[in-house]
Design an enzyme around this catalytic site. Structure first.
Site, PDB file in Angstrom:
ATOM      1  N   ASP A 108       0.612  -1.021  -0.085  1.00  0.00           N
ATOM      2  CA  ASP A 108      -0.212  -0.035   0.115  1.00  0.00           C
ATOM      3  C   ASP A 108       0.808   1.566  -0.192  1.00  0.00           C
ATOM      4  O   ASP A 108       0.220   2.307  -0.062  1.00  0.00           O
ATOM      5  CB  ASP A 108      -0.794  -0.405   0.965  1.00  0.00           C
ATOM      6  N   HIS A 153      -3.364   3.928  -6.557  1.00  0.00           N
ATOM      7  CA  HIS A 153      -2.461   3.784  -5.613  1.00  0.00           C
ATOM      8  C   HIS A 153      -1.406   2.367  -5.816  1.00  0.00           C
ATOM      9  O   HIS A 153      -0.385   2.817  -5.556  1.00  0.00           O
ATOM     10  CB  HIS A 153      -2.923   3.520  -3.784  1.00  0.00           C
ATOM     11  N   LYS A 179      -0.247   4.599  -1.229  1.00  0.00           N
ATOM     12  CA  LYS A 179      -2.149   5.460  -0.430  1.00  0.00           C
ATOM     13  C   LYS A 179      -1.644   6.701  -0.026  1.00  0.00           C
ATOM     14  O   LYS A 179      -1.685   7.059   0.045  1.00  0.00           O
ATOM     15  CB  LYS A 179      -2.684   4.055  -0.175  1.00  0.00           C
TER      16      LYS A 179
END
Length: 407
Positions: free
Chosen positions: A272, A300, A275
Site C-alpha cells: 500500500d 495507489h 496510498k
C-alpha cells in the site's frame, strides 16, 4: 535474500518520492531540502560522507508526516506550533530501522530553534545537522510560490533577507552565513527545477556505494515504508504488517520457501505504499466514494508498483505488491491482468489484503466475524475475483489466520 546489495540512495529516494505523494499538489519538498542542505554543507567544506548523509536526512526529514492536512500546515507557515509531533514520529520510525537509525536524532530536532537547541544534552554534530535541515526546510517554504519560474531570481534577495534576520534565533549563524554566500548564485535557485533536481540526485547517487543488507535489515527498511503509510489513518493501523504476516503464512502453506518467501513478506509490507497520495479524507470516509474519489484510490496500486521498481528492480516484489487489486477475470486494477497472468504470490497477497481488511474496523463498517469473512471470501471466489485454491488453503487454519490478522 540472505544478503543483498541494496542501493540505499535509491531506496531513500524512493521513500522520498512516496512521501512527496502526501503533498499531492506540492511535490519534491524532501528532495529540495536535501539538495539545499547538501549544497550548504559543501559550502562549509563538510567531508563527503557527511554531505551524503545530510542529503539522505533531507529526503527523509518528513517521514513522520503521513496526513495531507499536516503537510499543509507545515508548508504554509514559517513556524507551526505543532510541528514537533511529526519530528518525534519520524525519529521513532528511523530509530527502529538499522539501515537509517543514524539519522534519527537530527530528524527529531529538525523543527527546533537554534537558541533552544543550545542547552539540550545533544552532540554538537546533531545540533548543527538538525538545524541545517530546519534551515533548508524553511527556505523551501519561502521559495515554493516562485518555483519553476525565473521569478525565483527576483524573489531570492527577499528570501535571503528574511532568513538572515533569524540568525542566532531560529538558525545557527554559521549556517546563515554559508547560505547567504551560496544564495548569491542564480544556479542555487535554478537547480530546484524538477528535471534538474532529479538529474542531480541521480548523479550524486552514482558516487554512493551500495550497502549489503541481510533479510532482517531489508524487512526493517520495508517496515519504515509501511509504518508511514499505515499512520495515515487510525483505521489502517498495522494493516500492512498484518497483511504481511498472513501472506507469509499462506506462502509457507503453499511450500514457498527461501528468498521467494522473504520477498512475499516484504511485498506484503509494501503493498500500500502508493496510498500516501490518497487523502485521509477519502480513506476515512464513512460513506460511498464518488467516481473521482474511487479513481484516486485506484491509482495507489500503480504508484506502489512504480515506487518499488526503483528499490527492488531485480525482484518480483514490485509485481507481487502492485498487483494486489487485480482479479482473476481481468477486471481489477491497474493492469487488468487475467488470473493466468498472475503469479501465485500475487494471488496470495490479494487474499491476505482482503482478509485482513475485513477483520479490521473501518470507518464504513465494524470488524467482521470469522464466519462472515469466510462467507465474503467465498462470494469473491464465486465472482472470480479471488483464487479459490488460496482461500481454501486459508480455511484449513482459518482461526489461526484470523488471529494473525487481528492480534
Amino acid at each position: 535474500m540472505d544478503h543483498q546489495d541494496i542501493d540505499l540512495h535509491s531506496a531513500v529516494t524512493a521513500l522520498s518520492c512516496s512521501l512527496d505523494l502526501v503533498g499531492v499538489d506540492e511535490v519534491r519538498h524532501g528532495k529540495r531540502v536535501a539538495m539545499m542542505a547538501y549544497q550548504i554543507a559543501d559550502q562549509l567544506h563538510w567531508p563527503e560522507a557527511e554531505r551524503y548523509s545530510i542529503l539522505h536526512a533531507g529526503m527523509l526529514h518528513d517521514c513522520g508526516v503521513a496526513q495531507i492536512r499536516e503537510h499543509r500546515n507545515l508548508t504554509e507557515t514559517l513556524e507551526w506550533s505543532e510541528a514537533e509531533a511529526h519530528a518525534k514520529r519520524g525519529a521513532e520510525y528511523l530509530a527502529a530501522r538499522p539501515p537509517l537509525a543514524h539519522l534519527a536524532a537530527e530528524i527529531r530536532y529538525h523543527h527546533t530553534r537554534w537558541e533552544q537547541l543550545q542547552p539540550l544534552p545533544l552532540h554538537a554534530r546533531t545540533k548543527i545537522r538538525a538545524n541545517l535541515l530546519f534551515l533548508a526546510d524553511r527556505i523551501d517554504v519561502l521559495q515554493v510560490p516562485f518555483l519553476n519560474s525565473e521569478h525565483i531570481l527576483t524573489a531570492a534577495p527577499d528570501i535571503v533577507e528574511r532568513i538572515s534576520s533569524l540568525s542566532g534565533s531560529l538558525f545557527a549563524p554559521e549556517l546563515i552565513e554559508a547560505f547567504a554566500q551560496i544564495a548569491q548564485s542564480q544556479a542555487f535557485w535554478l537547480a530546484m527545477d524538477p528535471d534538474y533536481l532529479d538529474e542531480d540526485l541521480r548523479g550524486l547517487g552514482k558516487h554512493i556505494a551500495p550497502v549489503s543488507l541481510n533479510f532482517l535489515a531489508q524487512r526493517e527498511l520495508a517496515r519504515l515504508f509501511s509504518r508511514v503509510v499505515d499512520a495515515k489513518s487510525p483505521y489502517t493501523e498495522q494493516h500492512s504488517e498484518r497483511v504481511s504476516l498472513v501472506a507469509r503464512q499462506l506462502a509457507k502453506d503453499f511450500d514457498i520457501t527461501g528468498q521467494d518467501l522473504e520477498q512475499v513478506e516484504i511485498a506484503g509490507l509494501l503493498h500500500d505504499i502508493g496510498k500516501l497520495r490518497v487523502s485521509e479524507d477519502i480513506i476515512d470516509k464513512p460513506g460511498k466514494l464518488t467516481a473521482d474519489e474511487r479513481a484516486c484510490m485506484q491509482r495507489h496500486s500503480y504508484d506502489t508498483y512504480r515506487i518499488l521498481q526503483r528499490v527492488f528492480a531485480d525482484t518480483r516484489i514490485p509485481v507481487w505488491a502492485g498487483f494486489h487489486h487485480e482479479n482473476l477475470r481481468g477486471e481489477g486494477y491497474p493492469f487488468k491482468t487475467q488470473g493466468s497472468e498472475q503469479d501465485l504470490e500475487c494471488r496470495i497477497i490479494s487474499v491476505a489484503d482482503v482478509f485482513q481488511a475485513l477483520a479490521q474496523t473501518r470507518p464504513y463498517r465494524n470488524s467482521m466475524s470469522l464466519n462472515d469473512i469466510l462467507a465474503d471470501l467465498d462470494r469473491r471466489v464465486a465472482n472470480n475475483e479471488l483464487d479459490g485454491t488460496v482461500v481454501d488453503k486459508l480455511k484449513i487454519n482459518a482461526e489461526a489466520y484470523y488471529r494473525l490478522a487481528k492480534d
